[in-house]
Design a protein around this motif. Sequence first.
Motif, PDB file in Angstrom:
ATOM      1  N   ARG A 118      34.813 -13.464   8.992  1.00 35.30           N
ATOM      2  CA  ARG A 118      36.236 -13.323   8.580  1.00 35.30           C
ATOM      3  C   ARG A 118      36.807 -12.395   9.615  1.00 35.30           C
ATOM      4  O   ARG A 118      38.117 -12.296   9.674  1.00 35.30           O
ATOM      5  N   TRP A 119      36.080 -11.398  10.248  1.00 33.74           N
ATOM      6  CA  TRP A 119      36.572 -10.173  10.829  1.00 33.74           C
ATOM      7  C   TRP A 119      36.611 -10.838  12.420  1.00 33.74           C
ATOM      8  O   TRP A 119      36.765  -9.765  13.329  1.00 33.74           O
ATOM      9  N   PRO A 144      37.965 -12.075  16.050  1.00 38.89           N
ATOM     10  CA  PRO A 144      39.426 -11.930  16.369  1.00 38.89           C
ATOM     11  C   PRO A 144      39.820 -13.308  16.366  1.00 38.89           C
ATOM     12  O   PRO A 144      39.147 -14.387  16.554  1.00 38.89           O
ATOM     13  N   SER A 145      41.254 -13.538  16.344  1.00 39.27           N
ATOM     14  CA  SER A 145      41.901 -14.773  16.538  1.00 39.27           C
ATOM     15  C   SER A 145      43.343 -14.498  17.144  1.00 39.27           C
ATOM     16  O   SER A 145      43.845 -13.566  16.927  1.00 39.27           O
ATOM     17  N   ASN A 153      45.999 -13.344  14.988  1.00 40.67           N
ATOM     18  CA  ASN A 153      45.638 -12.879  13.940  1.00 40.67           C
ATOM     19  C   ASN A 153      45.787 -14.113  12.827  1.00 40.67           C
ATOM     20  O   ASN A 153      45.956 -14.037  11.741  1.00 40.67           O
ATOM     21  N   GLN A 162      43.618 -16.543  12.162  1.00 33.67           N
ATOM     22  CA  GLN A 162      42.672 -16.844  11.474  1.00 33.67           C
ATOM     23  C   GLN A 162      42.584 -18.452  11.017  1.00 33.67           C
ATOM     24  O   GLN A 162      42.253 -18.693   9.706  1.00 33.67           O
ATOM     25  N   SER A 200      47.019 -22.547  13.851  1.00 35.51           N
ATOM     26  CA  SER A 200      47.437 -22.173  15.226  1.00 35.51           C
ATOM     27  C   SER A 200      48.494 -22.627  15.842  1.00 35.51           C
ATOM     28  O   SER A 200      49.415 -22.156  16.679  1.00 35.51           O
ATOM     29  N   ASP A 222      38.977 -19.262  18.369  1.00 33.14           N
ATOM     30  CA  ASP A 222      38.999 -18.302  17.383  1.00 33.14           C
ATOM     31  C   ASP A 222      37.881 -18.678  16.438  1.00 33.14           C
ATOM     32  O   ASP A 222      37.054 -17.960  16.129  1.00 33.14           O
TER      33      ASP A 222
END
Length: 180
Positions: free
Chosen positions: A42-43, A45-46, A49, A51, A93, A109
């Motif tokens: 979950r943490w 990087p994307s 953000n 996700q 995205s 991601d």
Amino acid sequence: MQEVKLIMSTILSLVRSRYSVRHYKPDPLPEALLDQLLEAARWAPSAGNLQPWFFYVVTREEKKEALAQAALNQRFIAQAPVVIVVCAEPERSARVYGERGRQLYCYQDTAAAVQNILLTANALGLGTCWVGAFDEERVKECLGIPAGRIPVAIIPVGYPADDPARRPKRREIEEIVSYI
């Protein structure tokens, strides 16, 4: 400065000691460890953000068996106590980044999320394998994955029953880097 060196040494040790596990002990995976893997994912990087990922946690024997069959009959997948299927959500995205988000960023991601799972599992004494060879449609059918989610990785997770000494050699840094 000493603390930074210790942290870097620990991180590099985790990166270097991780390997693809293809034999698992039958021991169940504690929920607390699984939660840590998903938290690490979950943490990741994307881009923006956003996700653009979704995770299916598979523990039912018949589903793991179907995933193994969908993955070109890679039997070790069904042997693991847990299998995580990582999916990309390209449209998430694309809303911000258009075609580049749809075709590239969402996959970058999800790859970062996969790597976080692999490294966290290694830190917790668990074994994993990043499986990318599978029939996408069969995986979607097996798990009832809706349109808009694309399976990109199957990750069996469990306690390793492998010999880590069998890890392949890595190419030398001089072979893969050019300073310009």
